[in-house]
Design an enzyme around this catalytic site. Structure first.
Site, PDB file in Angstrom:
ATOM      1  N   LYS A 109       0.862  -1.181   0.000  1.00  0.00           N
ATOM      2  CA  LYS A 109       0.000   0.000   0.000  1.00  0.00           C
ATOM      3  C   LYS A 109       0.895   1.226   0.000  1.00  0.00           C
ATOM      4  CE  LYS A 109      -4.552   0.560   0.189  1.00  0.00           C
ATOM      5  NZ  LYS A 109      -5.549  -0.456  -0.201  1.00  0.00           N
TER       6      LYS A 109
HETATM    7  N1  GLU Z   1      -7.243  -0.148  -3.220  1.00  0.00           N
HETATM    8  C1  GLU Z   1      -7.961  -1.330  -3.567  1.00  0.00           C
HETATM    9  C2  GLU Z   1      -8.021  -2.292  -2.386  1.00  0.00           C
HETATM   10  O1  GLU Z   1      -7.899  -1.889  -1.255  1.00  0.00           O
HETATM   11  C3  GLU Z   1      -7.468  -1.970  -4.864  1.00  0.00           C
HETATM   12  C4  GLU Z   1      -6.034  -2.436  -4.877  1.00  0.00           C
HETATM   13  C5  GLU Z   1      -5.571  -2.903  -6.248  1.00  0.00           C
HETATM   14  O2  GLU Z   1      -6.346  -2.959  -7.175  1.00  0.00           O
HETATM   15  O3  GLU Z   1      -4.366  -3.223  -6.352  1.00  0.00           O
HETATM   16  O4  GLU Z   1      -8.271  -3.464  -2.547  1.00  0.00           O
END
Ligand code: GLU
Length: 419
Positions: A109
């Site tokens: 993240k």
């Molecule tokens: N931000 C989204 C999540 O928390 C998508 C992450 C992604 O597609 O890599 O799952």
């Protein structure tokens, strides 16, 4: 609760959830310690030239929680309260979410402590390009692939793709997902998370003998996840009685038309002043007497104080980590069925995976194909989670976590520990 406390507690929540599942799996303490510890964490402080010509410093993060199952995957968040602890929690959740859906990724993240709505488009673009350059030592289609999260969108993903590509000297679409279609984005990526929330909710209701058209729904958050969830559930016949965003919410016991609301938000920027309903606060929305509650905003919104007042029978976690540990315990004891985040909102990263595969192959699928595969992956893994919950007599979160963690442990055993 102060927001910094909330961000710190996101990591505490993530660790407590992991510990609980590890206990069910009888994982040795040393393996637990390995799996709990994030692999690498990068903090960057970087300058951006603002529209008035002055330099302003910003702080950003990128955390790789695990690379055991593949390159790392996870969104980038732009929000004033972003902290290292919050990003660390979100990265760990991505590891389990990807493993739960059997995607060949580890979890990551990123985030920048900024209010994106307070910046001009030029400032946002310069901030994104500089942040991308600062974390580019970690990025790459075979290393780490970002995507949208709270406060970011396809336009921003396009700037990330461009910045990384310019530094490489050639176009690298597979370095980021959630991009515009014209530069290698996938059909169906924007709808994916909300659709997945609808699929898992519909399936859960069905197993409890309830139909979608019989339920009332309240949704906190009307961003990418909340708005698509509202439209998808409305299409299935559910009555959406309340929605909210950061500015406040709107309530109508006779039902709201989310398509109309969407048009309103495009004009006015918020659901709060929607005329066809009464104003409601975010807090009151969470305790409405509805069948299904969908927290689709930030983590920690339902805490031990609020939990005893929640009246919904089902909670679909569109957001990552919307319940504190104590709230989860209280709601479980009240008999509330909770569809955990790593199961409920996995649709986004599943279609991100499809986008990455399509970019690597330079071969693009139809929207029908995307939807079919999204549904297949979500419902296949939903089935396994449901069966574990039934056979072991545990809640859906524990079932999802034990399944996800056991898949990572299996991969760890296959790789071994170097040297
Ligand atoms: N931000 C989204 C999540 O928390 C998508 C992450 C992604 O597609 O890599 O799952």
């Amino acid at each position: 609760m102060a927001s910094t406390e909330k961000r710190r507690s996101a990591w505490e929540v993530a660790v407590a959830q992991f510990n609980e599942a590890a206990r069910h799996l009888n994982l040795p303490e040393d393996v637990q310690e390995f799996l709990r510890t994030p692999k690498r964490e990068l903090i960057v402080h970087f300058p951006v030239i603002m529209d008035d010509g002055r330099i302003r410093m910003f702080t950003g993060y990128r955390v790789h929680h695990s690379t055991i199952k593949g390159p790392t995957k996870g969104g980038i968040r732009y929000h004033p309260d972003v902290t290292l602890e919050e990003v660390r929690a979100l990265a760990m959740w991505m590891t389990w979410k990807c493993a739960l859906m059997n995607l060949p990724f580890g979890g990551a993240k990123g985030g920048v402590a900024v209010d994106p709505h307070a910046l001009s488009e030029g400032e946002l673009r310069r901030l994104t390009r500089r942040y991308t350059a600062e974390i580019s030592i970690l990025l790459g289609p075979e290393k780490d692939i970002p995507a949208p999260d709270v406060g970011t969108n396809p336009t921003i993903m396009g700037w990330i793709m461009d910045t990384y590509s310019i530094h490489q000297g050639y176009a690298v679409p597979a370095v980021v997902t959630g991009k515009p279609i014209s530069i290698g984005g996938s059909q169906g990526r924007i709808e994916a998370t909300g659709l997945g929330v609808m699929y898992t909710t519909r399936e859960t209701l069905h197993r409890k003998g309830v139909r979608m058209h019989e339920v009332t729904v309240a949704i906190q958050g009307f961003g990418n996840v909340g708005s698509v969830t509202a439209m998808a559930m409305h299409r299935e016949g559910a009555k959406i009685v309340a929605v909210s965003d950061v500015h406040g919410g709107v309530y109508n016991p006779h039902g709201l038309d989310p398509f109309n609301l969407m048009r309103h938000v495009q004009d006015s920027g918020t659901v709060a002043d929607y005329p066809l309903g009464d104003p409601i606060t975010n807090r009151d929305l969470l305790t409405l007497d509805v069948d299904v509650l969908v927290p689709a905003a930030l983590e920690g919104v339902i805490d031990e104080e609020l939990a005893p007042h929640v009246k919904a029978r089902f909670i679909a976690e569109g957001a990552n980590g919307p319940l504190t540990i104590e709230a989860d315990r209280i709601l479980q004891s009240q008999g509330v069925v909770i569809i955990p985040d790593i199961l409920c909102n996995a649709g986004g990263v599943i279609v991100s995976y499809f986008e990455w595969v399509q970019d690597l192959q330079s071969f693009f699928w139809s929207e029908d194909e995307i939807r079919r595969q999204l549904k297949r992956i979500m419902l296949t893994n939903f089935d396994v989670v449901w069966d574990i919950a039934l056979s072991k007599g545990v809640d859906l979160r524990t079932a999802a976590y034990t399944l996800a963690i056991s898949r990572v442990v299996e991969a760890l055993e296959a790789r071994g520990v170097y040297p």
